[in-house]
Motif scaffolding. Structure first.
Motif, PDB file in Angstrom:
ATOM      1  N   ARG A 173      54.606  19.502  52.693  1.00  0.00           N
ATOM      2  CA  ARG A 173      53.910  20.243  51.831  1.00  0.00           C
ATOM      3  C   ARG A 173      52.680  20.573  51.239  1.00  0.00           C
ATOM      4  O   ARG A 173      52.507  21.719  50.990  1.00  0.00           O
ATOM      5  N   ALA A 174      51.649  19.553  51.992  1.00  0.00           N
ATOM      6  CA  ALA A 174      50.925  20.562  52.433  1.00  0.00           C
ATOM      7  C   ALA A 174      50.175  22.407  53.140  1.00  0.00           C
ATOM      8  O   ALA A 174      49.656  23.102  52.085  1.00  0.00           O
ATOM      9  N   LEU A 175      51.172  22.893  53.282  1.00  0.00           N
ATOM     10  CA  LEU A 175      51.346  23.756  54.605  1.00  0.00           C
ATOM     11  C   LEU A 175      51.869  24.739  53.342  1.00  0.00           C
ATOM     12  O   LEU A 175      51.435  25.489  52.974  1.00  0.00           O
ATOM     13  N   ILE A 176      53.089  24.387  52.336  1.00  0.00           N
ATOM     14  CA  ILE A 176      53.422  25.302  51.853  1.00  0.00           C
ATOM     15  C   ILE A 176      52.476  25.743  50.083  1.00  0.00           C
ATOM     16  O   ILE A 176      52.459  25.936  49.615  1.00  0.00           O
ATOM     17  N   HIS A 177      51.587  24.459  50.397  1.00  0.00           N
ATOM     18  CA  HIS A 177      50.756  23.705  48.625  1.00  0.00           C
ATOM     19  C   HIS A 177      49.775  25.288  49.021  1.00  0.00           C
ATOM     20  O   HIS A 177      49.382  26.062  47.878  1.00  0.00           O
ATOM     21  N   LYS A 178      49.227  25.264  50.454  1.00  0.00           N
ATOM     22  CA  LYS A 178      48.090  26.456  50.832  1.00  0.00           C
ATOM     23  C   LYS A 178      48.598  27.546  50.824  1.00  0.00           C
ATOM     24  O   LYS A 178      47.753  28.357  50.324  1.00  0.00           O
ATOM     25  N   LEU A 179      49.812  27.639  51.597  1.00  0.00           N
ATOM     26  CA  LEU A 179      50.257  29.554  51.348  1.00  0.00           C
ATOM     27  C   LEU A 179      50.568  29.918  49.709  1.00  0.00           C
ATOM     28  O   LEU A 179      49.781  30.606  49.612  1.00  0.00           O
ATOM     29  N   GLN A 180      51.242  29.234  49.123  1.00  0.00           N
ATOM     30  CA  GLN A 180      51.819  29.397  47.341  1.00  0.00           C
ATOM     31  C   GLN A 180      50.035  28.730  46.427  1.00  0.00           C
ATOM     32  O   GLN A 180      50.391  29.849  45.624  1.00  0.00           O
ATOM     33  N   ARG A 181      49.515  28.362  46.756  1.00  0.00           N
ATOM     34  CA  ARG A 181      48.945  28.192  45.264  1.00  0.00           C
ATOM     35  C   ARG A 181      47.849  28.970  45.716  1.00  0.00           C
ATOM     36  O   ARG A 181      47.438  29.731  44.079  1.00  0.00           O
ATOM     37  N   PRO A 182      47.058  29.998  45.902  1.00  0.00           N
ATOM     38  CA  PRO A 182      46.861  30.702  45.556  1.00  0.00           C
ATOM     39  C   PRO A 182      47.182  32.493  44.426  1.00  0.00           C
ATOM     40  O   PRO A 182      46.538  32.959  43.246  1.00  0.00           O
ATOM     41  N   GLY A 183      48.514  31.890  45.012  1.00  0.00           N
ATOM     42  CA  GLY A 183      49.234  33.078  44.280  1.00  0.00           C
ATOM     43  C   GLY A 183      50.055  32.937  42.855  1.00  0.00           C
ATOM     44  O   GLY A 183      50.369  33.236  41.673  1.00  0.00           O
ATOM     45  N   ILE A 184      49.360  30.837  42.092  1.00  0.00           N
ATOM     46  CA  ILE A 184      49.574  30.750  40.834  1.00  0.00           C
ATOM     47  C   ILE A 184      47.776  29.990  39.920  1.00  0.00           C
ATOM     48  O   ILE A 184      48.319  30.261  38.932  1.00  0.00           O
ATOM     49  N   SER A 185      46.753  31.647  40.752  1.00  0.00           N
ATOM     50  CA  SER A 185      45.963  31.541  40.410  1.00  0.00           C
ATOM     51  C   SER A 185      45.873  32.086  38.932  1.00  0.00           C
ATOM     52  O   SER A 185      47.040  32.381  38.268  1.00  0.00           O
ATOM     53  N   PRO A 186      45.587  31.220  37.710  1.00  0.00           N
ATOM     54  CA  PRO A 186      45.008  32.060  36.573  1.00  0.00           C
ATOM     55  C   PRO A 186      45.795  33.345  36.139  1.00  0.00           C
ATOM     56  O   PRO A 186      46.241  33.992  35.755  1.00  0.00           O
ATOM     57  N   ASN A 187      44.496  34.529  36.732  1.00  0.00           N
ATOM     58  CA  ASN A 187      44.487  35.636  37.074  1.00  0.00           C
ATOM     59  C   ASN A 187      45.741  36.437  37.843  1.00  0.00           C
ATOM     60  O   ASN A 187      45.774  37.339  37.876  1.00  0.00           O
TER      61      ASN A 187
END
Length: 376
Positions: free
Chosen positions: A305-319
């Protein structure tokens, strides 16, 4: 014949959203072959299509459009019978239209009658029922969170739908809310009340480092059996992007009978059938294991889960997030294999919201960079 016009979204200041389009001069209820061809190509190019003034569209026409994008599909609702499992996290959120069972009713508030359903209560998913923490009650109508970032898919047995359609029947309005990420970054995003938010799997892939791109191109994701029951006691991160690992997932003995050949191992990246682009397309809450290029299977759920979150989190940034400002009669068609989405918002009791949703289990599994799809 008047042909449909496709107008890509105009980028607003501070936004890096590079997907989405508005479609004009088309009536979904009377969809010609020529206009369908335009829509089909636009869907795979732009991922999210918005059609205004479609309130007259019947559930039958909504289903037929969805089915037409995958004509070999059997016409089964995308989650199959898992929708009716009382332990499933999906169970309280949808009502099935009796005369068109592939189409579901979602929303908020009490409804006297709609499409053959009578005297029923709709419940808009609230983050407090699924997240480990919650926004204080006194801020509930001004602030909110992403409820759960996901793709529409059973992820057990049935292939993920190609597309989903959403039709806004009744939309409360008049105010906005602030999405709080509450993950230590200070990120916030002001959105219309009850928006649906979208994030591009293609952008999610494109902004990765070269090393991470290689990893996601060569890794496969194994999803939990009966994932929406399996996760029913677990709780989400505050950004809605995956779950905390607290040992709350249901053991196999507490799940319905498991058929091993229905467990899904899918590519981490899915290939767009028209453009060839790669989307990082993972349902973060349903992930169970990762299958690495060298044959290693990563089974530590917390690390997965930590690995998937690290990969996906930049893609849901507000911009990176598109928040649709719903108007009654809007029909949104989105490429379920190219974007993640989430319901958002907290409603007052008297704010009634009625939407129709349709997706169907696909006739084929998504294709990864290696063009190899595996089922356990």
């Amino acid at each position: 014949m008047i042909l449909a016009t496709v107008q890509p979204f105009q980028k607003s200041a501070g936004s890096d959203v590079n997907f989405g389009a508005t479609v004009s001069n088309v009536d979904i209820e009377e969809l010609s072959d020529a206009n369908f061809y335009i829509l089909q190509n636009a869907l795979f190019e732009h991922q999210v299509l918005v059609f205004r003034n479609q309130a007259h569209v019947s559930p039958k026409a909504q289903f037929e459009l969805t089915q037409r994008l995958d004509p070999k599909a059997a016409g089964t609702y995308g989650h199959g019978t898992s929708l009716n499992a009382k332990l499933s996290v999906l169970h309280p959120d949808l009502k099935t239209i009796p005369h068109q069972p592939q189409v579901q009713v979602i929303g908020n508030g009490f409804v006297d009658e709609f499409e053959g359903l009578k005297n029923f209560q709709l419940r808009h998913p609230h983050h407090r029922t699924f997240h480990a923490t919650a926004i204080p009650d006194e801020d509930d109508l001004v602030a909110t969170r992403f409820y759960r970032w996901h793709i529409d898919a059973a992820l057990y047995g049935l292939a993920p739908p190609v597309a989903t359609t959403l039709l806004a029947v009744r939309v409360p309005g008049g105010r906005s809310q602030v999405i709080r990420y509450d993950d230590g970054t200070g990120d916030e995003l002001t959105v219309p009340l009850g928006t649906t938010v979208f994030a591009s799997g293609y952008s999610m892939y494109d902004i990765l480092s070269a090393e991470d791109k290689e990893f996601v191109r060569t890794t496969k994701v194994e999803y939990a059996p009966h994932p929406y029951i399996w996760m029913s006691s677990a709780r989400s991160r505050p950004d809605g992007l995956g779950l905390y690992s607290e040992g709350k997932e249901l053991p196999p003995s507490d799940l319905p009978p498991i058929e091993e050949d229905k467990i899904q191992i899918l590519p981490m990246c899915w290939v767009n059938p028209v453009t060839g682009r790669l989307a990082l397309q993972v349902h973060p809450s349903a992930v169970r294991k990762l299958h690495l290029k060298d044959g290693t299977v990563l089974e530590d759920l917390e690390k997965v889960r930590a690995l998937i979150h690290k990969l996906q989190r930049p893609g849901i940034s507000p911009n990176m997030v598109y928040a649709h400002d719903w108007e009654e009669g809007d029909l949104v068609l989105f490429h379920n294999r190219g974007v993640l989405h989430s319901v958002v918002g907290a409603f007052a009791e008297d704010e009634v919201r009625i939407f129709r949703q349709c997706n169907i289990a696909a006739s084929h599994f998504p294709v990864g960079p290696s063009d190899q799809i595996t089922a356990a």
